[in-house]
Scaffold this active site. Structure first.
Site, short mmCIF file in Angstrom:
data_model
loop_
_atom_site.label_atom_id
_atom_site.label_comp_id
_atom_site.label_asym_id
_atom_site.label_seq_id
_atom_site.Cartn_x
_atom_site.Cartn_y
_atom_site.Cartn_z
N LYS C 12 32.52 40.15 48.22
CA LYS C 12 33.51 41.15 47.81
C LYS C 12 34.83 40.46 47.54
CE LYS C 12 33.61 45.75 47.62
NZ LYS C 12 32.49 46.43 46.94
N THR C 57 28.20 44.32 49.53
CA THR C 57 29.60 43.91 49.48
C THR C 57 30.49 45.02 50.04
OG1 THR C 57 29.96 44.71 47.22
CG2 THR C 57 29.14 42.45 47.47
N HIS C 246 58.30 25.68 30.17
CA HIS C 246 59.29 25.04 29.30
C HIS C 246 60.50 25.93 29.03
CE1 HIS C 246 56.17 22.05 28.49
NE2 HIS C 246 55.35 23.03 28.20
#
Lengths: 281, 281, 281, 281
Positions: C12, C57, C246
């Site tokens: 999960k 899960t 940048h």
């Protein structure tokens, strides 16, 4: 105990490039995102600030645009391979060049049943992908799909799993199965036409997902990978990653409304993540 | 000078709902995002913390799911109207209810030329939208499209604009025109079938975008809106928002490579944003 | 050539959990995102749809919440280790359990110089991270930082790099250096207090970044890693990933305005990506 | 019925600009996002493709960078006003200029208790905002905060609200209150120093949020706005938007674990959205 530089790499990511390939009767529009990553003799750059073996990432970016004119004409695999070759062959300090390309989907507009010669519409979230890694001896080419959002409204069950103290999930023999699939495959034999093979593998993935009577995401994932290997002799192995985009039945019965498996809460998080490689013996 | 509560509203946003409409031969899958916003007699809630006139946003969310079973059967406009009516008629303290719905695109998978009965693939970034606002006297219904990513590789120019000290842009008579268009329209006469009208308006927008010889985004935007009004007598006015997703020619000539209008830098930011309402006298 | 299941895992992801730890004089607020991933004997699940060895899960998610009450009291490393242990020791079909935790930063509000006992403000983009992987024999613990956005306005140069046909970048001895740093380190000797060590390593990273006379991102990255290893004997190695965010000087001279290295275009894409592991011999 | 152009505007969005203000002893780093939007005599551009009154959005962007050198020295309000003035006074076809600026937070690094002269760390999600709209007669200046993520672990209740058929929410007298607050205020009297006033208003917002015994988000929102107006005579009115970032108690009792209000599911969607303007009579 001396401290030293271990594995390292550098490059330019997210170079966004579009190209018009001008055919006599129509324009072909392509949009890609390119990542370049180089490994090699960069120890002095790290330890002494000596940049004499550093090809700036800005130059890498310029190179991608400049070479696209003559060398991005067919598949992203071919262009990635050309770029990897270029960096490896022109920069002797480079020992490994990796080029990753993701292609954004655009489809020619369909008006009155005809494809328009130069107008396009975005083709969805799905992207075509490739990763090419090349060194002096070897080249590795991976092709793939990312963000393929597919869903089926039935033929998906999830039952007979482990129950323990923390189990609250109810078994179901009829649920929505939805995923934003990632697939990546490698080759025993390189295809003559990467694009044709991409389309063929994509078709098998969709077809298998749609037709499979699923007992779990794992089983459907395996079936999809198996079908690709069975139908594509040149494919060595395929990695599939299928996040489970859960559609949870909304509890209508608490309002005395009959549950008929119609209304769902569509969720993004948390999500189950199932991943496996299907390979040949 | 006394301090007081001015305009205010509250509601639930991002209610993610999916529905399977089970037809005998196939399943229809719909996924929507719903926002609810209520205005009314909420002064005491703000000034005294008196919640006796507050319908919790959690209940609003439950209501959306509960009512979707019987009342989300056709267009998002019809469902939004039903929801706005529900909140207005059941909550006497509410004077205005606004319901906004966005529909995510899914298309039935096409396998061997046939639409699969229950397997779907995501239909792209484009969403269908509606906003319904209702009070005791009036109802306002807006239909629309969001995130319609369209692009043409030619028939777009931009010339003869103002030049001043800060101008660096070069004139061009052949550029890429790309946008992620938003459209919203209102009605003089409500259509019998919102979905049919949506498809018809979307077709006119695409067709006009594709066919227009563009001197500017403004001109193409106006042409698109004008075409919708000309072909749809019931549409009162249309708002169009067209961010200019710039594809900037990459300067190949600096590398002594001939520029043939092929290679572009695809950018997201900064972006020009053009917006206008086209209406009737 | 038989087709078979290769490496596979499931679990999960994106379990969003918050906790109030109620001290007598104040509340401690913690918010984490947990990913669980299990490997083991799952072949039958893939090949036959046999779920008898599958812990759903959903149950994994419930387990994380349930165990957080008694076992998430100190560091994310301790909780991740407890969870990995739990899955490994209670599920005999599991051979490897990996738990990844990311902690969102919240700081107690500072009002009139005092920390408020229960009001918090978000502490920025930076997250603390850990990955714990455990099998029957070994345990691997990695600690780290993600999304640490740092910037310096001077003491950064980039000169004497390779020039070739595609070079357009100008050399500079005074540029902005900005990055959204990821760091991950492993241990020769586990610390008594992960949180104290995290704070200490974070401080060394900031201090080194700020004080370094940089000839390149590579050199600053190496200096940062080296400083961590020199000051933390128990750290085995550190991986640093520094995307170059940048800030490109805007060309004012084209408008006859003097360039004094003041005005920059802040960009997200494309970006240079520098990554390396600094280790011990 | 003739078709005509209604309300319209165009401009450049997402101009990302950073500036170093070089003081003798230290550098001040600022990063902003600027949106420009112009209204005026643009009918011929839309209807005839006549661009002779169009100042390209590219030129607008260049203008922002060029003017930042001399005119972005203090607050974002002052710079936005300068820009709006510039476009209005130099472009006679423009009748209204709107400039929106968002400032990204950076804080000087604190090392050994001292602020570093040129190294910065990101100050979190919170942004400072302004919108300036100017025409021949009027100017409107709005200041604000966006994405102020604040949270309290107690002193928040929600009870005695309407219950109906669809109510499932449980009343609580002790919940987590979390929001990503947006605030925007206007002026009766412009402040001498926008930055000082921003800091002062921000402090009142935090202080009131932290100290309030909340019966609802509405009540806390009103208290925050009221406190700002009471303490800042020059503020005309304040708009507050407070999405309710729900932290939902996890049901531990289903596992026979005692609920002590400690463990929560942190959610982003769906979310309650509360918005109001607090004003003066």
């Amino acid at each position: 105990m001396k401290i030293r530089l271990g594995e390292n790499s550098y490059g330019k990511n997210a170079v966004q490039l579009s190209k018009i390939i001008r055919h006599p009767a129509y324009h072909e529009f392509r949009q890609i995102t390119v990542n370049v990553s180089l490994k090699g003799d960069f120890e002095e750059a790290h330890t002494n600030g000596d940049n004499s073996k550093i090809l700036p990432t800005d130059t890498q970016k310029n190179t991608v645009y400049a070479l696209a004119k003559d060398h991005f004409k067919t598949s992203i695999e071919d262009f990635a391979l050309y770029l990897a070759n270029h960096f490896l062959s022109t920069q002797e300090q480079v020992t490994t060049a990796t080029v990753e390309i993701l292609e954004h989907p655009f489809q020619r507009m369909l008006l009155d049943g005809n494809e328009h010669p130069h107008a396009y519409i975005s083709g969805g979230s799905e992207k075509r992908t490739t990763i090419v890694t090349k060194d002096a001896v070897n080249v590795s080419i991976t092709s793939g799909i990312a963000d393929l959002l597919i869903l089926k409204t039935t033929d998906s069950a999830f039952e007979k799993y482990i129950k323990d103290r923390y189990t609250t999930l109810k078994e179901t023999n009829d649920r929505i199965l939805a995923t934003k699939c990632i697939a990546r495959w490698t080759f025993d034999k390189l295809p003559a036409d990467y694009t044709a093979q991409y389309n063929s593998i994509r078709d098998v993935l969709l077809r298998t997902f749609a037709g499979h009577k699923s007992f779990s995401v794992q089983q459907t994932l395996f079936a999809m990978g198996q079908a690709v290997l069975e139908t594509h002799a040149g494919v060595r192995e395929i990695y599939l990653e299928m996040p489970n985009k859960h559609h949870i039945p909304f509890n209508l019965e608490q309002f005395n409304i009959q549950h008929e498996n119609e209304i769902f809460i569509a969720t993004d998080e948390p999500y189950g993540l199932i991943a496996a490689t299907i390979t040949r013996e």
